[in-house]
Enzyme design. Structure first.
Site, PDB file in Angstrom:
ATOM      1  CE  LYS A   1      -4.362  -1.997   1.961  1.00  0.00           C
ATOM      2  NZ  LYS A   1      -5.144  -2.001   3.112  1.00  0.00           N
TER       3      LYS A   1
ATOM      4  CE  LYS B   1      -7.509  -8.509  -7.249  1.00  0.00           C
ATOM      5  NZ  LYS B   1      -7.381  -7.741  -6.192  1.00  0.00           N
TER       6      LYS B   1
ATOM      7  CE  LYS C   1     -13.412  -0.945  -3.735  1.00  0.00           C
ATOM      8  NZ  LYS C   1     -12.942  -1.324  -2.060  1.00  0.00           N
TER       9      LYS C   1
HETATM   10  P1  ADP Z   1     -10.288  -3.241  -4.275  1.00  0.00           P
HETATM   11  O1  ADP Z   1      -8.976  -4.023  -4.911  1.00  0.00           O
HETATM   12  O2  ADP Z   1     -10.962  -2.711  -5.581  1.00  0.00           O
HETATM   13  O3  ADP Z   1      -9.584  -2.114  -3.396  1.00  0.00           O
HETATM   14  P2  ADP Z   1     -10.653  -4.669  -2.121  1.00  0.00           P
HETATM   15  O4  ADP Z   1      -9.216  -4.904  -1.984  1.00  0.00           O
HETATM   16  O5  ADP Z   1     -11.245  -3.829  -1.191  1.00  0.00           O
HETATM   17  O6  ADP Z   1     -10.869  -4.139  -3.422  1.00  0.00           O
HETATM   18  O7  ADP Z   1     -11.281  -6.216  -1.881  1.00  0.00           O
HETATM   19  C1  ADP Z   1     -12.410  -6.389  -1.358  1.00  0.00           C
HETATM   20  C2  ADP Z   1     -12.902  -7.900  -1.615  1.00  0.00           C
HETATM   21  O8  ADP Z   1     -13.015  -7.974  -2.865  1.00  0.00           O
HETATM   22  C3  ADP Z   1     -11.688  -8.665  -1.334  1.00  0.00           C
HETATM   23  O9  ADP Z   1     -12.224  -9.822  -0.807  1.00  0.00           O
HETATM   24  C4  ADP Z   1     -10.953  -8.973  -2.709  1.00  0.00           C
HETATM   25  O10 ADP Z   1     -10.555 -10.475  -2.758  1.00  0.00           O
HETATM   26  C5  ADP Z   1     -12.276  -9.126  -3.722  1.00  0.00           C
HETATM   27  N1  ADP Z   1     -11.727  -8.610  -4.963  1.00  0.00           N
HETATM   28  C6  ADP Z   1     -11.484  -7.483  -5.293  1.00  0.00           C
HETATM   29  N2  ADP Z   1     -11.205  -7.169  -6.268  1.00  0.00           N
HETATM   30  C7  ADP Z   1     -11.238  -8.379  -7.099  1.00  0.00           C
HETATM   31  C8  ADP Z   1     -11.252  -8.885  -8.533  1.00  0.00           C
HETATM   32  N3  ADP Z   1     -11.035  -8.102  -9.469  1.00  0.00           N
HETATM   33  N4  ADP Z   1     -11.535 -10.295  -8.736  1.00  0.00           N
HETATM   34  C9  ADP Z   1     -11.736 -11.063  -7.684  1.00  0.00           C
HETATM   35  N5  ADP Z   1     -12.164 -10.583  -6.481  1.00  0.00           N
HETATM   36  C10 ADP Z   1     -11.832  -9.367  -5.936  1.00  0.00           C
END
Ligand code: ADP
Ligand code: TRP
Length: 323
Positions: A114, A194, A197
């Site tokens: 991060k 992938k 956000k």
């Molecule tokens: P982001 O990467 O958008 O910030 P988070 O890290 O907050 O998302 O992820 C929240 C949940 O959603 C986690 O359990 C993560 O494994 C799942 N997740 C996030 N992006 C994906 C993706 N592209 N494919 C599958 N699962 C995802």
């Protein structure tokens, strides 16, 4: 106490939820609401480590609850609550911090990742795993469904539970089992990476139709001509269509890719329609949710979660001598 297994997970309100969050976290969590006593919370304190916009944080926090319910979370089965509605979690987090070796936190790669992405290197971000351990141990969770990226945080949680039990010669905490969602697809974003956000490549779960459709049309493709046969490997359109359409529709699209004669615009339109078909009932439910409904659900969640949290903290205080 109930004999059912406790299932607990948290979702950070750090941005608008997207299709990756839905297929990777929300849909499985909704399936598990029938498999035990479920506690799902909106990890607002955690989001504060990366989001410093009060209006956005308040909005996303409410949106996560509304999105979850619209997608099928049943508030009669799940205790759904805001993390900040049960602030006693910080008392446990502090107590855990006092037995938490620095090395344990220093090894966590999520912190380094991060910081590398530009998130401020604060004490909160560094201590994040101790707060997450408190979230889990406070509610005596047996099972914690999380994405692969959270595996190390679950190991920290187990280490801290053992440390507490050993230090205070008690059996205060049972060890939670991570349920790593290995085989949920990695949902690609509009640029093929992938969906996340942090990459500004998301297809949001909800939102106005027009701008949303535009995003679907922006999905990056190769530069094949209309008449060309199109490669089916590594196609973002196909990967998303597989999640949203029926098997027959998917097979048909694969065949059409191979045959040539149709442009990517046609495939994107079919993808958009599949998205709308899948999410239409959820969009309708979301639109019908009033603020009052949401407040009521979150308040019930707060009451139930607080009761459990207070019981745990009373036992912990006793064990460590804060009496
Ligand atoms: P982001 O990467 O958008 O910030 P988070 O890290 O907050 O998302 O992820 C929240 C949940 O959603 C986690 O359990 C993560 O494994 C799942 N997740 C996030 N992006 C994906 C993706 N592209 N494919 C599958 N699962 C995802
Ligand atoms: N750290 C998790 C994430 O970024 C969110 C979270 C906070 C969580 N506390 C938790 C998940 C407790 C499971 C259990 O996705």
């Amino acid at each position: 106490m109930s004999s059912q297994q406790r299932i607990l997970t948290g979702l950070q309100p750090s941005g608008a939820l997207h299709l990756g969050n839905y297929f990777g976290a929300m849909q499985p969590a909704i399936e598990w609401q029938d498999k035990g006593e479920a506690y799902y919370f909106i990890a607002s304190y955690h989001a504060l480590t990366s989001l410093k916009d009060p209006v956005a944080l308040a909005q996303y926090t409410r949106d996560v609850a509304a999105d979850f319910i619209a997608c099928g979370l049943d508030p009669n089965k799940v205790t759904l609550f805001n993390q900040h509605d049960v602030p006693i979690v910080h008392e446990l987090a502090w107590i855990l911090s006092t037995v938490c070796p620095m090395g344990l936190l220093e090894r966590c790669h999520s912190y380094k990742d991060k910081v590398a992405k530009g998130i401020g290197a604060t004490h909160g971000l560094f201590a994040y795993p101790a707060l997450m351990a408190a979230d889990i141990l406070l509610y005596g969770a047996d099972l914690v469904p999380v994405g692969k990226d959270q595996k190390q945080h679950l190991e920290v949680t187990r280490d801290l539970a053992v440390k507490m039990n050993e230090t205070f010669q008690s059996d205060l905490f049972k060890l939670p089992e991570p349920m790593i969602l290995e085989n949920t697809a990695v949902v690609p974003g509009i640029d093929g990476q992938k969906m996340s956000k942090s990459y500004q490549n998301t297809l949001p779960l909800f939102g106005e139709e027009k701008p949303l459709r535009k995003l679907f049309m922006k999905i990056i493709t190769d530069s094949c001509e209309v008449e060309d046969s199109k490669p089916t490997e590594n196609s973002t359109i196909l990967a998303l269509f597989r999640l949203l359409a029926s098997e027959n529709e998917y097979d048909q699209m694969v065949a059409d890719f191979k045959a040539g004669g149709l442009g990517y615009g046609n495939f994107k339109q079919r993808l958009w329609e599949a998205y709308m078909d899948t999410f239409a009932p959820m969009r309708e439910r979301r639109a019908g949710l009033t603020n009052q409904d949401l407040d009521e659900i979150l308040n019930q969640g707060k009451i139930k979660a607080t009761r459990v949290a207070q019981e745990t903290v009373t036992q912990v205080r006793q064990a460590v001598g804060l009496i």
